[in-house]
Design an enzyme around this catalytic site. Structure first.
Site, PDB file in Angstrom:
ATOM      1  N   CYS A   2      66.943   7.441  17.033  1.00  0.00           N
ATOM      2  CA  CYS A   2      67.583   8.605  16.419  1.00  0.00           C
ATOM      3  C   CYS A   2      66.522   9.561  15.875  1.00  0.00           C
ATOM      4  O   CYS A   2      65.476   9.131  15.420  1.00  0.00           O
ATOM      5  CB  CYS A   2      68.462   8.166  15.259  1.00  0.00           C
ATOM      6  SG  CYS A   2      69.685   6.953  15.742  1.00  0.00           S
ATOM      7  N   GLU A 479      54.155  -0.169  37.837  1.00  0.00           N
ATOM      8  CA  GLU A 479      54.285   1.050  37.034  1.00  0.00           C
ATOM      9  C   GLU A 479      54.894   2.183  37.869  1.00  0.00           C
ATOM     10  O   GLU A 479      55.729   2.947  37.375  1.00  0.00           O
ATOM     11  CB  GLU A 479      52.915   1.431  36.451  1.00  0.00           C
ATOM     12  CG  GLU A 479      52.890   2.722  35.653  1.00  0.00           C
ATOM     13  CD  GLU A 479      53.870   2.789  34.480  1.00  0.00           C
ATOM     14  OE1 GLU A 479      54.485   1.777  34.106  1.00  0.00           O
ATOM     15  OE2 GLU A 479      54.040   3.909  33.958  1.00  0.00           O
TER      16      GLU A 479
END
Ligand code: F6R
Length: 607
Positions: A2, A479
């Site tokens: 958040c 990756e």
């Protein structure tokens, strides 16, 4: 997670700064937006599910008046994205507005207690219990600060909290446990945010709140207190050298693209590590009887590449472990002789910090590599290095991966030198190649922009990708797969190429796209066999290889040719760059926002 922003200002309307601040935190990922301000002792709160622009315009948030206020962008953990679940949350009388990042573990028990006392809840969040608990405490005729301290002492879990209340309309109260919170100060007032980029347009003078601390913000300063015993904490402000422009897109369409192209510079900075910290870290590493490399996500892939580098250059065995698995796997063996080198861009990843806690409890030496000055990782590590990538806003890690591998390579070189594991010539040659890495990345990005665009066009409708590499290139393949997967949502696999014949090969059929990472080096002869295995089953072969590697070029349907002379042991730093670009282009061609992949957040600060 958040996003949090709060301010008390002398000039202007708080709401303008709050909405701008929240926008700078969008990269953290979110589903709802909310703002509260106080004007003439009256609280106003507006919030809803949705993007900042949308909610700000639908609810006319910019009309909210007041020079004190807070704002929140929510990333759901308890309760679905909805207006009710959006923050701020309030007490029964709407005299307390509270925003929160984190997870309150004991909220059900606290909620039951409040329900028995007649409190009515509007949301399904864990957060809403907090303003109700404060309301309940204030019935004992105590002030807001005392009530908050009492409540904070009862909360279990993680939080960065900001409280605005008509009981004290000129102050903002903040508190932190495990979730990041930073305070800022300028001539115009005081600020708080979950992350530095939100503060940079207003101030570069900041103070990081630490676990177990609360702060009371007023127009001309803030006072920090320990939650446990209310003792005052004196802490100097720190100057942040990142300019606001550094954290903006600088003309690129997306942060991710800007950050991919920043790599030549971030890598140059990464070669300017402070010698004494590099020495300190390597000395600690050298003393360990066993070395764990602990991290999550992309940082774990850096560790994986790092373990090959440490083995090949410094002849050190290290064990790369995903941080969420560390305790289960090594909790009973880690101890005083273990070194736990943790790698985390944010320095705030919950799983990584938890692994550190456990390792410290068992007297292991914890070392850190992070991009974030003042982060929790820097405070809990015995010694740490700042990887010097600069702020990374795109959710998908790009430049921070290459910097981390570069730092690990420098540590390995130091160790090789102190342990006498390589000859002077070998050391000099590797060092020289290391210094060339930024230029190789620059050259690749320049030369390959068009070929990558064409490649992306030709494969944009594929429904499956398989990435394969051998040795250290298996880390590059993993990756590359993560980049494609997380921003294009195309199901993708990655395997050490030699392992693929033990199972994954069964999915290969006509037209399946296999991307091979094949730099020159020890593994290069073996990769040819792996390519043939896939090719004979009908796979479409895309290879990323050294310029002019005729065998690989002949076997492949499409190739990406990389500069000559890159040693295999350093290849992940350079070979990942075109893969990042490929993932980016694919996402954009599919009409997706690469900066904000669904369900993901930049910094995962919850369990
Ligand atoms: C992927 C990505 C994540 C992070 C992971 C760890 O592109 O960014 O997988 O690498 O959440 O984050 P840090 O490095 O901050 O601990």
């Amino acid at each position: 997670m958040c996003g949090i922003f709060g301010c008390i200002i002398r000039e202007g309307e708080a709401v303008k700064l709050i909405t701008d601040g929240l926008k700078r935190l969008e990269y953290r990922g979110y589903d709802s937006t909310g703002v509260a301000t106080i004007q003439n002792g009256q609280m106003s709160i507006r919030k809803d599910k949705g993007r900042i622009e949308e909610v700000v315009s639908n609810l006319r948030i910019l009309d909210m008046e007041g020079q004190i206020g807070l704002g929140h962008t929510r990333w759901a953990t308890h309760g679905a994205p909805s207006m009710e679940n959006a923050h701020p949350h309030t007490d029964s009388n709407e005299s307390i507005a509270l925003i929160h990042n984190g997870v309150i573990e004991n909220y059900l028990e606290l909620k039951d207690e409040l329900l028995e006392k007649g409190h009515i809840f509007k949301s399904r969040t864990d957060t809403e219990v907090i303003p109700h608990l404060i309301e309940e405490e204030m019935k004992n005729d105590i002030g807001l600060q005392e009530a908050m301290l009492r409540v904070l002492r009862r909360l279990r879990g993680s939080y960065a909290l900001v409280v605005l209340s008509t009981h004290e309309p000129d102050r903002i109260f903040v508190a932190r446990n495990e979730s990041p919170l930073v305070l800022g100060i300028s001539d115009n007032g005081t600020f708080c945010a979950s992350d530095v980029p939100a503060l940079l347009p207003y101030t570069n003078q900041v103070t990081y709140l630490r676990n177990g601390e609360m702060a009371v913000m007023e127009i001309d300063g803030y006072q920090i207190l320990k939650i446990s015993d209310e003792t005052r904490v004196g802490r100097e402000t720190q100057e942040i050298t990142w300019s606001p422009e550094m954290a903006e897109k600088q003309g690129y369409k997306h942060y991710m693209l800007k950050e991919i192209y920043e790599q030549p510079n971030s890598l140059k900075d990464g070669l300017r590590l402070q010698e004494r910290y590099l020495d300190l870290l390597t000395q600690f590493l050298d003393r360990g009887k066993e070395v764990f490399l602990v991290a999550a996500g992309t940082s774990f892939h850096s560790c994986l590449a790092g373990s090959y580098i440490l083995s090949k250059i410094a002849r050190i065995t290290s064990i790369p472990v995903v941080s969420s698995e560390f305790m289960e796997r090594y909790g009973s063996t880690v101890g005083i002789d273990s070194v736990v080198l943790t790698v985390s861009q944010s320095g705030e990843t919950y799983d990584t910090l938890k692994a550190i806690d456990q390792a410290r409890m068992r007297a292991a030496t914890v070392l850190g590599i992070t991009n974030t000055v003042g982060s929790t990782l820097t405070r809990v590590s015995r010694a740490y290095l700042i990887q010097q990538s600069g702020p990374e806003i795109g959710v998908a890690a790009t430049k921070t991966f290459t910097s981390q591998v570069l730092v690990l390579a420098q540590m390995a070189l130091r160790l090789a030198k102190s342990r006498g594991k390589l000859s002077q010539d070998e050391l000099d040659e590797l060092d020289e190649k290391l210094q060339k890495v930024p230029d190789w990345v620059e050259e690749s990005l320049e030369k390959l922009a068009d070929p990558i665009e064409k490649l992306a066009e030709s494969i944009m409708d594929e429904e499956l990708f398989v990435f394969l590499g051998r040795g250290i290139s298996s880390a590059t393949a993993l990756e590359a797969r993560l980049k494609v997967l997380e921003i294009t949502y195309v199901p993708s696999l990655a395997y050490p190429a030699g392992e693929s014949k033990h199972g994954p090969i069964s999915i290969i059929e006509d037209g399946v796209t296999c991307v091979f990472v094949c730099p020159q080096g020890e593994t290069r002869p073996h990769i040819v066999g792996s390519i043939m295995e896939m090719k004979s089953r009908g796979a479409r072969i895309i290879s990323i290889c050294e310029e002019g590697d005729s065998d690989i070029i002949r076997l492949s349907d499409q190739v990406i040719e990389m500069p000559k002379g890159i040693p295999e042991v350093l290849s992940p730093i350079v070979y990942i760059a075109p893969m990042q670009l490929l993932a980016y282009k694919l996402a954009v061609m599919k009409g997706l926002d690469p900066d904000m992949p669904r369900n993901l957040a930049k910094s995962v600060t919850v369990p």
